[in-house]
Design an enzyme around this catalytic site. Sequence first.
Site, PDB file in Angstrom:
ATOM      1  CB  VAL A  19      -0.976   0.017   1.203  1.00 24.28           C
ATOM      2  CG1 VAL A  19      -1.957   1.169   1.083  1.00 24.28           C
ATOM      3  CG2 VAL A  19      -1.742  -1.298   1.305  1.00 24.28           C
ATOM      4  CE  LYS A  47      -6.844  -4.790   7.204  1.00 24.72           C
ATOM      5  NZ  LYS A  47      -6.753  -4.682   5.793  1.00 24.72           N
ATOM      6  CE  LYS A  70     -10.684  -5.198   6.115  1.00 23.83           C
ATOM      7  NZ  LYS A  70     -10.463  -6.107   4.993  1.00 23.83           N
TER       8      LYS A  70
HETATM    9  N1  LIG Z   1      -2.435  -4.997   1.073  1.00 23.85           N
HETATM   10  C1  LIG Z   1      -3.716  -4.656   1.030  1.00 23.85           C
HETATM   11  O1  LIG Z   1      -4.439  -4.953   0.061  1.00 23.85           O
HETATM   12  C2  LIG Z   1      -4.330  -3.867   2.165  1.00 23.85           C
HETATM   13  C3  LIG Z   1      -5.675  -3.449   2.056  1.00 23.85           C
HETATM   14  C4  LIG Z   1      -6.249  -2.688   3.090  1.00 23.85           C
HETATM   15  C5  LIG Z   1      -5.473  -2.363   4.189  1.00 23.85           C
HETATM   16  N2  LIG Z   1      -4.166  -2.811   4.284  1.00 23.85           N
HETATM   17  C6  LIG Z   1      -3.412  -2.444   5.483  1.00 23.85           C
HETATM   18  O2  LIG Z   1      -2.350  -1.587   5.102  1.00 23.85           O
HETATM   19  C7  LIG Z   1      -1.234  -1.782   5.968  1.00 23.85           C
HETATM   20  C8  LIG Z   1      -0.004  -2.106   5.123  1.00 23.85           C
HETATM   21  O3  LIG Z   1      -0.244  -3.308   4.419  1.00 23.85           O
HETATM   22  P1  LIG Z   1       0.735  -3.765   3.238  1.00 23.85           P
HETATM   23  O4  LIG Z   1       0.009  -4.850   2.533  1.00 23.85           O
HETATM   24  O5  LIG Z   1       1.218  -2.597   2.465  1.00 23.85           O
HETATM   25  O6  LIG Z   1       1.940  -4.404   4.081  1.00 23.85           O
HETATM   26  P2  LIG Z   1       3.360  -4.862   3.525  1.00 23.85           P
HETATM   27  O7  LIG Z   1       3.362  -4.965   2.052  1.00 23.85           O
HETATM   28  O8  LIG Z   1       3.758  -6.061   4.314  1.00 23.85           O
HETATM   29  O9  LIG Z   1       4.336  -3.654   3.914  1.00 23.85           O
HETATM   30  C9  LIG Z   1       4.578  -3.307   5.223  1.00 23.85           C
HETATM   31  C10 LIG Z   1       5.556  -2.148   5.286  1.00 23.85           C
HETATM   32  O10 LIG Z   1       5.643  -1.725   6.647  1.00 23.85           O
HETATM   33  C11 LIG Z   1       7.014  -1.532   6.954  1.00 23.85           C
HETATM   34  N3  LIG Z   1       7.153  -1.686   8.409  1.00 23.85           N
HETATM   35  C12 LIG Z   1       6.809  -2.737   9.198  1.00 23.85           C
HETATM   36  N4  LIG Z   1       7.032  -2.455  10.489  1.00 23.85           N
HETATM   37  C13 LIG Z   1       7.523  -1.199  10.535  1.00 23.85           C
HETATM   38  C14 LIG Z   1       7.930  -0.341  11.573  1.00 23.85           C
HETATM   39  N5  LIG Z   1       7.887  -0.716  12.861  1.00 23.85           N
HETATM   40  N6  LIG Z   1       8.367   0.911  11.256  1.00 23.85           N
HETATM   41  C15 LIG Z   1       8.409   1.306   9.967  1.00 23.85           C
HETATM   42  N7  LIG Z   1       8.033   0.545   8.925  1.00 23.85           N
HETATM   43  C16 LIG Z   1       7.599  -0.703   9.213  1.00 23.85           C
HETATM   44  C17 LIG Z   1       7.747  -2.572   6.141  1.00 23.85           C
HETATM   45  O11 LIG Z   1       9.099  -2.205   6.022  1.00 23.85           O
HETATM   46  P3  LIG Z   1      10.142  -3.017   5.122  1.00 23.85           P
HETATM   47  O12 LIG Z   1       9.749  -2.688   3.706  1.00 23.85           O
HETATM   48  O13 LIG Z   1      11.437  -2.490   5.495  1.00 23.85           O
HETATM   49  O14 LIG Z   1       9.923  -4.469   5.443  1.00 23.85           O
HETATM   50  C18 LIG Z   1       6.961  -2.495   4.831  1.00 23.85           C
HETATM   51  O15 LIG Z   1       7.462  -1.449   4.020  1.00 23.85           O
HETATM   52  C19 LIG Z   1      -1.637  -2.898   6.932  1.00 23.85           C
HETATM   53  O16 LIG Z   1      -2.151  -2.342   8.110  1.00 23.85           O
HETATM   54  C20 LIG Z   1      -2.753  -3.624   6.197  1.00 23.85           C
HETATM   55  O17 LIG Z   1      -3.655  -4.246   7.078  1.00 23.85           O
HETATM   56  C21 LIG Z   1      -3.588  -3.533   3.301  1.00 23.85           C
END
Ligand SMILES: NC(=O)c1ccc[n+]([C@@H]2O[C@H](COP(=O)([O-])OP(=O)(O)OC[C@H]3O[C@@H](n4cnc5c(N)ncnc54)[C@H](OP(=O)(O)O)[C@@H]3O)[C@@H](O)[C@H]2O)c1
Length: 428
Positions: free
Chosen positions: A24, A106, A206
């Site tokens: 995201v 969420k 949610k």
């Molecule tokens: N993916 C979806 O379709 C979707 C839809 C709705 C909501 N969401 C929500 O959006 C959020 C992000 O999801 P995502 O799918 O983008 O996750 P993701 O692809 O796993 O990416 C997570 C990111 O967070 C970083 N991170 C983790 N812990 C951290 C910390 N303590 N300090 C700073 N950075 C940190 C990671 O860093 P590194 O890159 O260095 O590992 C990575 O860049 C989540 O809350 C998820 O529930 C996601």
Amino acid sequence: MSDIQIQPKDTPTLCIGLFGFGVVGEGLYKVLQQTPSLNATIKKVCIRNAWKKRNAPAELFTDNPDDLLEDGEINVIVELIDDATAAFGIVSQALSNHKAVVSANKKMIAEHFPTLLSLQQQYEAPFLYEAACCASIPVIRNLEEYYDNDLLQSISGIVNGSTNFILTRMQEGQPDFTAALLLAQQLGFAESNPLLDIGGFDATNKLSILLAHAYGITVSPADLLFAGIQQLQPGDIAYAHEKHCRIKLVATATRLRNGQVAAFVLPQLVAAESQLFHVQDEYNGVLIESSFADRQFFYGKGAGSLPTASAVLSDISALRYAYRYAYRKKYQQVPPMLSHDFYLQVYVSAPNATAIPTDRFTRIEERFTGKGRNYITGVIAASALQQNDWWKQEGISLIVGAAGIMEDVELRSIQHQSLTLAGVKAEN
Ligand SMILES: NC(=O)c1ccc[n+]([C@@H]2O[C@H](COP(=O)([O-])OP(=O)(O)OC[C@H]3O[C@@H](n4cnc5c(N)ncnc54)[C@H](OP(=O)(O)O)[C@@H]3O)[C@@H](O)[C@H]2O)c1
């Protein structure tokens, strides 16, 4: 410490500190580059692993949260990380520093809702999270602004893209659960911890957020009746097919006759007449029923990089005209009570018939005993499911029938009709 004033008239430059550059976060970086008219720039991005190669200039990145949280020029923190505990720390510190916050997390929001409400009030800082429910579908702002509490009868929907994607694959002839989950992960729909999706936790988080905006009800997700899809068996899919239904993981909140609200997340048999039947793959769909507008249906992508980033972008844009949630249904009305005093029409299956405790059913409609799979359909009190988890044990699947919720009065009427048909009671 910066005390930002975001006024509608001066449409300020939004200086963003972004946490997370995953599915995201990177999606948001891309869509912001394509929307220069928003007058919003990312000043710094905080990530976990400083060594990772990124598709953005290296000088943008830091692994020190304070580079963003303590920077007086940054007036908006966008939190898009996959660690709910760290996210709560980041969001709390940002709000305490009077920064506006946008999040998609969420789990963090649902688990810390009361504290996050207090922080918003105490520091008068806006906190928006449209992407946290159904990603690209603007359901929170609609519930918040459009549907008055008295008019809202029910909200039910498919709110988790990965489980819907897996169920779609399984019901279209690819019964391998693990392969479907892997594909959902590769396509960026699944949470980093897949148990959050398949165990129903994500949908329940949610639902707890939706309850706050739909009815003003604040409830911890752990107190809601819920299950995921990991128990479902090929025999259950075959049963649904025979009944011309599809199994969907549905989040439901509905008003009972006494004004209280029933809420749960459970796999459900959905018939072809329902719009939810046609919500496939990673799409989400939400049905809202209200007293006068009747039924409305919202449909869109519930997961994925750009669809989720588009909801985050919409929140960032809303900050330019000082939008914030008023939580009117919580603060300006008396919220209805949450109730477990209702019944569910269910199908329960297990590898052997003795694993299904028939004494837990209020009413049994159909029994099937066959090779490898046995099932019972009937009616069970929601309170009985809430109090005992026999139905969550290995090998047992519980699926809500197409009839869904029943109240005491409906159940008594069905029982009366059955007895009359059996000649036990005279018709009156
Ligand atoms: N993916 C979806 O379709 C979707 C839809 C709705 C909501 N969401 C929500 O959006 C959020 C992000 O999801 P995502 O799918 O983008 O996750 P993701 O692809 O796993 O990416 C997570 C990111 O967070 C970083 N991170 C983790 N812990 C951290 C910390 N303590 N300090 C700073 N950075 C940190 C990671 O860093 P590194 O890159 O260095 O590992 C990575 O860049 C989540 O809350 C998820 O529930 C996601």
